[in-house]
Design a protein around this motif. Structure first.
Motif, short mmCIF file in Angstrom:
data_model
loop_
_atom_site.label_atom_id
_atom_site.label_comp_id
_atom_site.label_asym_id
_atom_site.label_seq_id
_atom_site.Cartn_x
_atom_site.Cartn_y
_atom_site.Cartn_z
N TYR A 1 1.43 -0.97 0.08
CA TYR A 1 0.12 0.07 -0.12
C TYR A 1 1.00 1.12 0.01
N LYS A 2 0.46 2.20 -0.79
CA LYS A 2 1.22 3.51 -1.23
C LYS A 2 1.00 3.61 0.53
N ARG A 3 2.00 4.23 1.64
CA ARG A 3 1.47 4.80 2.94
C ARG A 3 0.59 6.03 2.84
N THR A 4 1.17 7.04 2.56
CA THR A 4 0.42 8.16 2.68
C THR A 4 -0.55 8.26 2.39
N LYS A 5 -1.43 7.84 1.06
CA LYS A 5 -2.29 7.95 0.21
C LYS A 5 -2.62 6.58 0.83
N ALA A 6 -2.33 5.29 1.51
CA ALA A 6 -3.60 4.69 2.32
C ALA A 6 -3.61 5.15 3.50
N ILE A 7 -3.01 6.03 4.19
CA ILE A 7 -3.09 6.55 5.62
C ILE A 7 -4.42 7.40 5.34
N GLY A 8 -4.14 8.50 4.32
CA GLY A 8 -5.62 9.43 4.45
C GLY A 8 -6.95 8.49 3.98
N ARG A 9 -6.61 7.78 3.37
CA ARG A 9 -8.45 6.95 2.55
C ARG A 9 -8.25 6.34 3.80
N ILE A 10 -7.45 5.83 4.84
CA ILE A 10 -8.37 4.70 5.67
C ILE A 10 -8.86 6.00 6.61
N GLN A 11 -8.01 7.21 7.16
CA GLN A 11 -9.15 8.24 7.77
C GLN A 11 -10.19 8.96 7.28
N TRP A 12 -10.06 8.85 5.72
CA TRP A 12 -11.37 9.65 5.32
C TRP A 12 -12.73 8.57 5.60
N ILE A 13 -12.07 7.13 5.63
CA ILE A 13 -13.14 6.00 5.89
C ILE A 13 -13.99 6.07 6.98
N LYS A 14 -12.64 6.47 8.05
CA LYS A 14 -13.45 6.37 9.94
C LYS A 14 -13.75 7.61 9.74
N GLN A 15 -13.78 8.26 9.29
CA GLN A 15 -14.49 10.16 9.24
C GLN A 15 -15.65 9.82 9.03
N MET A 16 -16.21 9.10 7.39
CA MET A 16 -17.13 9.00 6.77
C MET A 16 -18.53 8.21 7.90
N LYS A 17 -17.64 6.95 8.24
CA LYS A 17 -18.52 6.23 9.42
C LYS A 17 -18.75 7.02 10.68
#
Length: 86
Positions: A54-70
């Motif tokens: 996983y591309k570290r910065t992109k994956a971390i950003g995506r995970i944070q965004w998913i958490k926020q939407m949840k």
């Protein structure tokens, strides 16, 4: 016995494994695996049998965004639709 990279090495790496994403984000392994299987968390894989990277910065950003939407009360299907339009 597997060898874990040190946290400072992981934080500087361009690509990380799903286990390293767990360490970086605090998300559960099963959650990140589900996101990957549902196409919500993109990865690269050089050959079929190699570890997903996983591309570290992109994956971390995506995970944070998913958490926020949840946290905002969106369902998984709503989150997936939102990610598709990204």
């Amino acid at each position: 016995m597997s060898r874990q990279r040190k946290l400072d090495v992981i934080q500087a790496a361009e690509y990380v494994t799903i286990g390293e994403l767990v360490r970086l984000t605090g998300a559960r392994y099963s959650t990140l695996k589900y996101y990957t299987e549902e196409g919500m968390l993109p990865f690269e894989q050089e050959e079929e049998n190699l570890t997903r990277r996983y591309k570290r910065t992109k994956a971390i950003g995506r995970i944070q965004w998913i958490k926020q939407m949840k946290d905002d009360g969106l369902s998984i299907s709503q989150i997936k639709k939102s990610l598709e339009s990204e």
